[in-house]
Scaffold this motif. Structure first.
Motif, PDB file in Angstrom:
ATOM      1  N   GLY A  51       0.510  -1.082  -0.014  1.00 49.75           N
ATOM      2  CA  GLY A  51       0.006   0.042   0.167  1.00 49.75           C
ATOM      3  C   GLY A  51       1.113   1.076   0.071  1.00 49.75           C
ATOM      4  O   GLY A  51       0.741   2.466  -0.066  1.00 49.75           O
ATOM      5  N   LEU A  52       1.866   1.122  -0.224  1.00 47.93           N
ATOM      6  CA  LEU A  52       2.743   2.185  -0.179  1.00 47.93           C
ATOM      7  C   LEU A  52       3.138   3.013  -1.347  1.00 47.93           C
ATOM      8  O   LEU A  52       3.771   2.084  -1.908  1.00 47.93           O
ATOM      9  N   ILE A  53       2.620   3.798  -1.276  1.00 47.05           N
ATOM     10  CA  ILE A  53       2.043   4.298  -3.104  1.00 47.05           C
ATOM     11  C   ILE A  53       4.283   5.126  -3.689  1.00 47.05           C
ATOM     12  O   ILE A  53       4.642   4.046  -5.024  1.00 47.05           O
ATOM     13  N   PHE A 127     -11.749   4.492  -2.240  1.00 47.80           N
ATOM     14  CA  PHE A 127     -10.971   5.209  -1.194  1.00 47.80           C
ATOM     15  C   PHE A 127     -10.051   6.294  -0.970  1.00 47.80           C
ATOM     16  O   PHE A 127      -9.607   6.586  -2.124  1.00 47.80           O
ATOM     17  N   PHE A 128     -10.138   7.518  -0.746  1.00 48.41           N
ATOM     18  CA  PHE A 128      -9.873   8.243   0.027  1.00 48.41           C
ATOM     19  C   PHE A 128      -8.588   8.327   0.962  1.00 48.41           C
ATOM     20  O   PHE A 128      -7.502   7.288   0.752  1.00 48.41           O
ATOM     21  N   ASN A 129      -7.959   9.063   1.547  1.00 52.02           N
ATOM     22  CA  ASN A 129      -7.032   9.086   3.030  1.00 52.02           C
ATOM     23  C   ASN A 129      -7.541   8.260   3.996  1.00 52.02           C
ATOM     24  O   ASN A 129      -8.303   8.654   4.337  1.00 52.02           O
ATOM     25  N   ILE A 130      -7.446   6.711   3.815  1.00 54.23           N
ATOM     26  CA  ILE A 130      -8.357   6.002   5.165  1.00 54.23           C
ATOM     27  C   ILE A 130      -7.427   6.651   6.132  1.00 54.23           C
ATOM     28  O   ILE A 130      -5.912   5.950   6.098  1.00 54.23           O
ATOM     29  N   TYR A 131      -7.659   6.485   7.247  1.00 52.16           N
ATOM     30  CA  TYR A 131      -6.895   6.841   8.750  1.00 52.16           C
ATOM     31  C   TYR A 131      -7.702   6.303  10.279  1.00 52.16           C
ATOM     32  O   TYR A 131      -8.741   5.760   9.676  1.00 52.16           O
ATOM     33  N   GLY A 132      -6.639   5.580  10.885  1.00 51.17           N
ATOM     34  CA  GLY A 132      -7.512   5.329  12.391  1.00 51.17           C
ATOM     35  C   GLY A 132      -6.094   4.786  12.877  1.00 51.17           C
ATOM     36  O   GLY A 132      -5.144   4.532  12.827  1.00 51.17           O
ATOM     37  N   LYS A 137       0.391   3.777   8.711  1.00 47.82           N
ATOM     38  CA  LYS A 137       1.101   5.045   8.072  1.00 47.82           C
ATOM     39  C   LYS A 137       0.469   5.869   7.343  1.00 47.82           C
ATOM     40  O   LYS A 137      -0.435   5.522   8.575  1.00 47.82           O
ATOM     41  N   GLY A 138       1.019   6.567   6.584  1.00 45.66           N
ATOM     42  CA  GLY A 138       0.216   8.276   6.324  1.00 45.66           C
ATOM     43  C   GLY A 138      -0.219   9.309   7.337  1.00 45.66           C
ATOM     44  O   GLY A 138       0.585   9.167   8.083  1.00 45.66           O
ATOM     45  N   TYR A 141      -1.475   9.293  11.108  1.00 52.62           N
ATOM     46  CA  TYR A 141      -0.349   8.757  12.046  1.00 52.62           C
ATOM     47  C   TYR A 141       0.506   9.476  12.600  1.00 52.62           C
ATOM     48  O   TYR A 141       1.663   9.289  13.023  1.00 52.62           O
ATOM     49  N   LEU A 142       1.652   9.821  10.442  1.00 48.18           N
ATOM     50  CA  LEU A 142       3.361  10.326  11.116  1.00 48.18           C
ATOM     51  C   LEU A 142       2.849  11.711  11.869  1.00 48.18           C
ATOM     52  O   LEU A 142       4.082  12.188  12.285  1.00 48.18           O
ATOM     53  N   PHE A 143       1.804  12.569  11.596  1.00 48.95           N
ATOM     54  CA  PHE A 143       2.336  13.516  11.700  1.00 48.95           C
ATOM     55  C   PHE A 143       1.926  13.753  13.328  1.00 48.95           C
ATOM     56  O   PHE A 143       2.312  14.619  14.237  1.00 48.95           O
ATOM     57  N   THR A 144       0.693  12.902  13.545  1.00 46.10           N
ATOM     58  CA  THR A 144       0.189  12.730  15.328  1.00 46.10           C
ATOM     59  C   THR A 144       1.270  12.467  15.562  1.00 46.10           C
ATOM     60  O   THR A 144       1.684  12.943  16.931  1.00 46.10           O
ATOM     61  N   ARG A 145       2.076  11.084  15.819  1.00 42.87           N
ATOM     62  CA  ARG A 145       3.579  10.639  16.346  1.00 42.87           C
ATOM     63  C   ARG A 145       4.536  11.548  16.247  1.00 42.87           C
ATOM     64  O   ARG A 145       5.155  11.502  17.154  1.00 42.87           O
ATOM     65  N   ALA A 146       4.728  12.271  15.689  1.00 45.44           N
ATOM     66  CA  ALA A 146       6.141  13.605  15.733  1.00 45.44           C
ATOM     67  C   ALA A 146       5.273  14.525  16.699  1.00 45.44           C
ATOM     68  O   ALA A 146       6.790  15.083  16.729  1.00 45.44           O
ATOM     69  N   ALA A 147       4.278  14.761  16.736  1.00 45.19           N
ATOM     70  CA  ALA A 147       3.730  15.526  17.669  1.00 45.19           C
ATOM     71  C   ALA A 147       3.947  15.167  18.743  1.00 45.19           C
ATOM     72  O   ALA A 147       4.662  15.807  19.913  1.00 45.19           O
ATOM     73  N   LEU A 148       3.754  13.516  19.042  1.00 39.71           N
ATOM     74  CA  LEU A 148       4.222  13.401  20.082  1.00 39.71           C
ATOM     75  C   LEU A 148       5.300  12.834  20.929  1.00 39.71           C
ATOM     76  O   LEU A 148       5.804  13.065  21.961  1.00 39.71           O
ATOM     77  N   THR A 149       6.364  12.390  19.741  1.00 38.20           N
ATOM     78  CA  THR A 149       7.453  11.927  19.768  1.00 38.20           C
ATOM     79  C   THR A 149       8.825  12.998  20.116  1.00 38.20           C
ATOM     80  O   THR A 149       9.864  12.898  20.587  1.00 38.20           O
TER      81      THR A 149
END
Length: 259
Positions: A51-53, A127-132, A137-138, A141-149
């Motif tokens: 799934g990673l374009i 599908f467009f950008n599915i997250y959760g 990946k996506g 997720y990536l930006f939320t994780r970056a904010a937290l870490t």
């Protein structure tokens, strides 16, 4: 009623599989490399794929094998068993610029052909950008994780490109509606119908997490459309993006950071 979910160990397929299993549907799972059980399925929900374009440009043959070729395997199984075939297309097929998107576009053409030649019953879900939760990946997720870490995230381009973000739980509910005959077979857009630029997404995640995101900018690895938003989504009441980010944040804290 026997239901096969391919990609049941992955993100979207895993959510669908676990949801149906918890509600006592007779559901079977298959992922890439597994041995397929000899069962006549009423529904084949084909979510298995790489799934990673951006990686598809580096591994075109592998993306063909685990993309279009794998889809053909389950499409033929659906034809032989007279199964309902449910397939996730992508907003990126409008202008394929990479092996992943081209494979998705060609799979859609094969499904339509099987419908004409063999009267195959199908749903194509664009599908467009599915997250959760469980997506590692996506952008969300990536930006939320970056904010937290405090890690440094990467923004491709200038951050002005607009995308449609849909919470995975809305997809799961849609699939259950299909299984229970609440939707006519055909092709549907599956998104929120709301456009959010990458820069806007970063600001929203910073607001939810109460932390600043460190990031660097890089050029696109492959050409990407400026705007990909569902124009006529089948999802009528999508979970608001802010609430979805809050759920992803909580999941990351509990499963990865233990904060």
């Amino acid at each position: 009623m026997k239901i096969l979910v391919t990609g049941n160990k992955g993100f979207i397929g895993g959510h669908i599989y676990n949801y149906l299993k918890a509600r006592n549907y007779e559901v079977y799972g298959y992922d890439i490399g597994d041995t397929l059980e000899d069962v006549k399925y009423d529904f084949i929900i084909h979510m298995a794929a790489r799934g990673l374009i951006r990686l598809s440009k580096e591994y075109p043959y592998e993306y063909f094998q685990d993309g279009l070729a794998l889809t053909m395997k389950f499409l033929e199984l659906a034809r032989k068993n007279n199964s309902m075939f449910i397939f996730p297309s992508s907003g990126s097929i409008e202008n394929p610029t990479n092996p992943y998107s081209l494979g998705k576009k060609q799979a859609v053409e094969w499904i339509r052909l099987f419908n004409k030649l063999y009267n195959l019953n199908y749903f194509i879900l664009k599908f467009f950008n599915i997250y959760g939760e469980n997506a590692r990946k996506g952008a969300v997720y990536l930006f939320t994780r970056a904010a937290l870490t405090g890690e440094t995230a990467t923004v491709y381009g200038d951050g002005s490109h607009v995308r449609d973000y849909l919470y995975v739980g809305d997809v799961v509910k849609l699939v259950e509606d299909i299984i229970n005959g609440r939707l006519n077979s055909g092709e549907y857009e599956v998104g929120s119908g709301i456009g959010t630029s990458v820069n806007e997404l970063i600001s929203l995640i910073e607001d939810v997490t109460k932390r600043k995101i460190k990031f660097i900018r890089k050029d696109y690895v492959v050409d990407e459309a400026d705007n990909l938003v569902a124009k006529n989504t089948v999802i009528k009441r999508p979970l608001p993006l802010k609430e979805g980010i809050e759920r992803v944040m909580q999941w990351i804290k509990e499963s990865e950071i233990k904060a």
